[in-house]
Motif scaffolding. Sequence first.
Motif, PDB file in Angstrom:
ATOM      1  N   ARG A 343       0.735  -1.367   0.023  1.00  0.00           N
ATOM      2  CA  ARG A 343      -0.038   0.150  -0.186  1.00  0.00           C
ATOM      3  C   ARG A 343       0.870   1.163   0.028  1.00  0.00           C
ATOM      4  N   SER A 344       1.942   1.318   0.723  1.00  0.00           N
ATOM      5  CA  SER A 344       2.834   2.329   0.769  1.00  0.00           C
ATOM      6  C   SER A 344       3.341   2.546  -0.743  1.00  0.00           C
ATOM      7  N   ALA A 345       3.770   1.403  -1.549  1.00  0.00           N
ATOM      8  CA  ALA A 345       4.303   1.488  -2.890  1.00  0.00           C
ATOM      9  C   ALA A 345       3.080   2.290  -3.736  1.00  0.00           C
ATOM     10  N   GLN A 346       1.978   1.655  -3.411  1.00  0.00           N
ATOM     11  CA  GLN A 346       0.904   2.418  -4.338  1.00  0.00           C
ATOM     12  C   GLN A 346       0.596   3.770  -3.790  1.00  0.00           C
ATOM     13  N   ASN A 347       0.689   4.071  -2.673  1.00  0.00           N
ATOM     14  CA  ASN A 347       0.492   5.599  -2.357  1.00  0.00           C
ATOM     15  C   ASN A 347       1.715   6.576  -2.922  1.00  0.00           C
ATOM     16  N   GLN A 348       2.899   5.793  -2.950  1.00  0.00           N
ATOM     17  CA  GLN A 348       3.930   6.553  -3.605  1.00  0.00           C
ATOM     18  C   GLN A 348       3.881   6.811  -4.817  1.00  0.00           C
ATOM     19  N   GLN A 349       3.470   5.623  -5.756  1.00  0.00           N
ATOM     20  CA  GLN A 349       2.957   5.975  -6.981  1.00  0.00           C
ATOM     21  C   GLN A 349       1.803   7.088  -7.409  1.00  0.00           C
ATOM     22  N   LEU A 350       0.911   6.802  -6.547  1.00  0.00           N
ATOM     23  CA  LEU A 350      -0.122   7.878  -6.384  1.00  0.00           C
ATOM     24  C   LEU A 350       0.291   9.345  -6.297  1.00  0.00           C
ATOM     25  N   LEU A 351       1.319   9.303  -5.238  1.00  0.00           N
ATOM     26  CA  LEU A 351       1.771  10.801  -5.167  1.00  0.00           C
ATOM     27  C   LEU A 351       2.688  11.308  -6.340  1.00  0.00           C
ATOM     28  N   GLU A 352       3.419  10.377  -6.761  1.00  0.00           N
ATOM     29  CA  GLU A 352       4.170  10.611  -8.205  1.00  0.00           C
ATOM     30  C   GLU A 352       3.139  11.275  -9.168  1.00  0.00           C
ATOM     31  N   SER A 353       2.112  10.427  -9.561  1.00  0.00           N
ATOM     32  CA  SER A 353       0.954  10.673 -10.532  1.00  0.00           C
ATOM     33  C   SER A 353       0.572  12.062 -10.088  1.00  0.00           C
ATOM     34  N   MET A 354       0.192  12.195  -8.958  1.00  0.00           N
ATOM     35  CA  MET A 354      -0.412  13.712  -8.431  1.00  0.00           C
ATOM     36  C   MET A 354       0.611  14.714  -8.679  1.00  0.00           C
ATOM     37  N   ASN A 355       1.771  14.539  -8.362  1.00  0.00           N
ATOM     38  CA  ASN A 355       2.874  15.450  -8.823  1.00  0.00           C
ATOM     39  C   ASN A 355       2.757  15.962 -10.389  1.00  0.00           C
ATOM     40  N   GLN A 356       3.189  14.724 -11.037  1.00  0.00           N
ATOM     41  CA  GLN A 356       2.962  14.990 -12.540  1.00  0.00           C
ATOM     42  C   GLN A 356       1.750  15.905 -13.212  1.00  0.00           C
ATOM     43  N   ARG A 357       0.509  15.568 -12.512  1.00  0.00           N
ATOM     44  CA  ARG A 357      -0.527  16.206 -12.880  1.00  0.00           C
ATOM     45  C   ARG A 357      -0.598  17.669 -12.356  1.00  0.00           C
ATOM     46  N   ALA A 358       0.066  17.700 -11.244  1.00  0.00           N
ATOM     47  CA  ALA A 358       0.156  19.369 -10.826  1.00  0.00           C
ATOM     48  C   ALA A 358       1.152  20.100 -11.636  1.00  0.00           C
ATOM     49  N   ASP A 359       2.221  19.208 -11.975  1.00  0.00           N
ATOM     50  CA  ASP A 359       3.384  20.000 -13.239  1.00  0.00           C
ATOM     51  C   ASP A 359       2.278  20.309 -14.414  1.00  0.00           C
ATOM     52  N   MET A 360       1.652  19.473 -14.767  1.00  0.00           N
ATOM     53  CA  MET A 360       1.109  19.470 -16.148  1.00  0.00           C
ATOM     54  C   MET A 360       0.108  20.698 -15.632  1.00  0.00           C
ATOM     55  N   GLN A 361      -0.778  20.855 -14.733  1.00  0.00           N
ATOM     56  CA  GLN A 361      -1.750  21.812 -14.393  1.00  0.00           C
ATOM     57  C   GLN A 361      -0.864  23.164 -14.438  1.00  0.00           C
ATOM     58  N   LEU A 362       0.391  23.249 -13.767  1.00  0.00           N
ATOM     59  CA  LEU A 362       1.032  24.512 -13.583  1.00  0.00           C
ATOM     60  C   LEU A 362       1.364  24.910 -15.135  1.00  0.00           C
ATOM     61  N   ARG A 363       1.788  23.995 -15.988  1.00  0.00           N
ATOM     62  CA  ARG A 363       2.413  24.504 -17.208  1.00  0.00           C
ATOM     63  C   ARG A 363       0.986  25.082 -18.060  1.00  0.00           C
ATOM     64  N   LEU A 364      -0.184  24.235 -17.865  1.00  0.00           N
ATOM     65  CA  LEU A 364      -1.221  24.593 -18.437  1.00  0.00           C
ATOM     66  C   LEU A 364      -1.600  25.920 -18.062  1.00  0.00           C
ATOM     67  N   GLN A 365      -1.418  26.322 -16.741  1.00  0.00           N
ATOM     68  CA  GLN A 365      -2.022  27.502 -16.096  1.00  0.00           C
ATOM     69  C   GLN A 365      -1.098  28.643 -16.895  1.00  0.00           C
ATOM     70  N   LYS A 366       0.189  28.278 -16.789  1.00  0.00           N
ATOM     71  CA  LYS A 366       1.161  29.493 -17.507  1.00  0.00           C
ATOM     72  C   LYS A 366       0.690  29.641 -18.982  1.00  0.00           C
ATOM     73  N   THR A 367       0.316  28.316 -19.621  1.00  0.00           N
ATOM     74  CA  THR A 367       0.129  28.608 -20.909  1.00  0.00           C
ATOM     75  C   THR A 367      -1.206  29.531 -21.144  1.00  0.00           C
ATOM     76  N   VAL A 368      -2.352  29.387 -20.407  1.00  0.00           N
ATOM     77  CA  VAL A 368      -3.474  29.878 -20.192  1.00  0.00           C
ATOM     78  C   VAL A 368      -3.138  31.205 -19.507  1.00  0.00           C
ATOM     79  N   GLU A 369      -2.373  31.486 -18.758  1.00  0.00           N
ATOM     80  CA  GLU A 369      -1.925  32.973 -18.497  1.00  0.00           C
ATOM     81  C   GLU A 369      -1.369  33.813 -19.513  1.00  0.00           C
ATOM     82  N   GLY A 370      -0.708  33.106 -20.487  1.00  0.00           N
ATOM     83  CA  GLY A 370      -0.125  34.037 -21.777  1.00  0.00           C
ATOM     84  C   GLY A 370      -1.096  34.146 -22.624  1.00  0.00           C
ATOM     85  N   LEU A 371      -2.023  33.230 -22.955  1.00  0.00           N
ATOM     86  CA  LEU A 371      -3.019  33.343 -23.623  1.00  0.00           C
ATOM     87  C   LEU A 371      -4.278  34.682 -23.259  1.00  0.00           C
TER      88      LEU A 371
END
Length: 432
Positions: A343-371
């Motif tokens: 379960r700890s390994a699954q939680n770690q994978q989930l956290l990594e996935s959440m980090n990736q999604r957060a990074d994508m949201q940040l990039r998308l936010q910057k893109t939206v900000e530019g637009l």
Amino acid sequence: MPPIQDHPLRYSLANELHARPFPALKTPCRAVFLAIKKAKGAASRDKSLDLRHLTDLLDRYGAPHPQPGATHFQGAIGRHMLKWEQHTEFVTYTVFLEGLGERPYDAADFEVFPSEWLDDAPGVRVTSCLIRCEIRPEGDAISDPLDDWFVPESLAVSSVIDDEAVIAGDFRIDPAGHTRFAVFTRQGVGQRRVGRIVQRLTEIETYKAMSMLGFTRVKAISPRMGEIDSELTRLMEVMTQGEAPAEETLKALLAVSAELEALSAQTSFRLGATGAYEAIVEQRIDVLREERWDGRQTFREFMTRRYDPAMRTVKSAERRLGTMAERAMRAGDLLRTRVEVERSAQNQQLLESMNQRADMQLRLQKTVEGLSVVAISYYAVSLAAYLLYPLAEAVGLSRGMLTAGVVLPVVLAVWWMIRRIRIQMEKQGPTL
């Protein structure tokens, strides 16, 4: 000077040591013994029923009653003497009769307990004995009567108490339903010594019968213990090889552990009582100070061959049950640790996935900000151009040149404004 104050229980505790004296028996005599136990839940039974049953017997003989709440009683019933004792799981009745009677081990002696009184007993018979005490004949010529009274292959005979007496018994149940014992005492042996010997014989027989209840309990649960052991072994193999999901295996292990705990709870009292009763049997035999008589097996040897194996079986089953419970607990702990790691390994994978999604949201936010800067700037430039068009002719510029001139300042102003808003929001942090 006032006397020192006694502890409230001082006298009752001191009297308890002298509460159940040995009977004083004059040889020749007989003893009729009966032990009664409630079939189930004997330790938690209503003990007032035992006392009521005793008083019913005393009333039949017109004898005085014991004290309220008594746990022991000794008194005359007709021409005989009665000794009654109440124990944790059972009660015992011993009636002492003078003389030897017309026939050895006459079943009619047991009629001292009326049949209708026996029918009303608050329990069932654990054991009953007929004991015959007579003077030891000259030359120890007692082999012939022993062969007539007992089964030779089971007969145990010993010289006891520094050769003051010879005791014999085969621990079998005769056709009338009683166990037989014989006591041959030398001329002049004290009455209390004879009483102690008879008391020891009844205690050996009673506690032997009570401890054998543990053996029957173990025999009843042994098949299920074998099934649980096989299931536990299978689950441990599955756990080791990883053939099934860990959570399913853990669920099965918890079910096995629960059943083992239930078995332990159901048998703990009986197995514990069996160990205590066995110790009493051993102690009662020890105090007789046995010596071999005429090459016969002693009571100790009889117990070693017939009784001790049953007690070892009980102890082995008790240890096995405890070992199985410990194995199931350890396996459950290991498997629970494995599940937690997974379960700890699954939680770690989930956290990594959440980090990736957060990074994508940040990039998308910057893109939206530019637009957003572009869109806002477009509308701002249009509004500014409409405001400045009247000034175009005054300064000699065309509308296109004037619009082109305000684009850069407007874009910079919009970018700076949006950046200030984002920085301010980052400082404030998330709001609930």
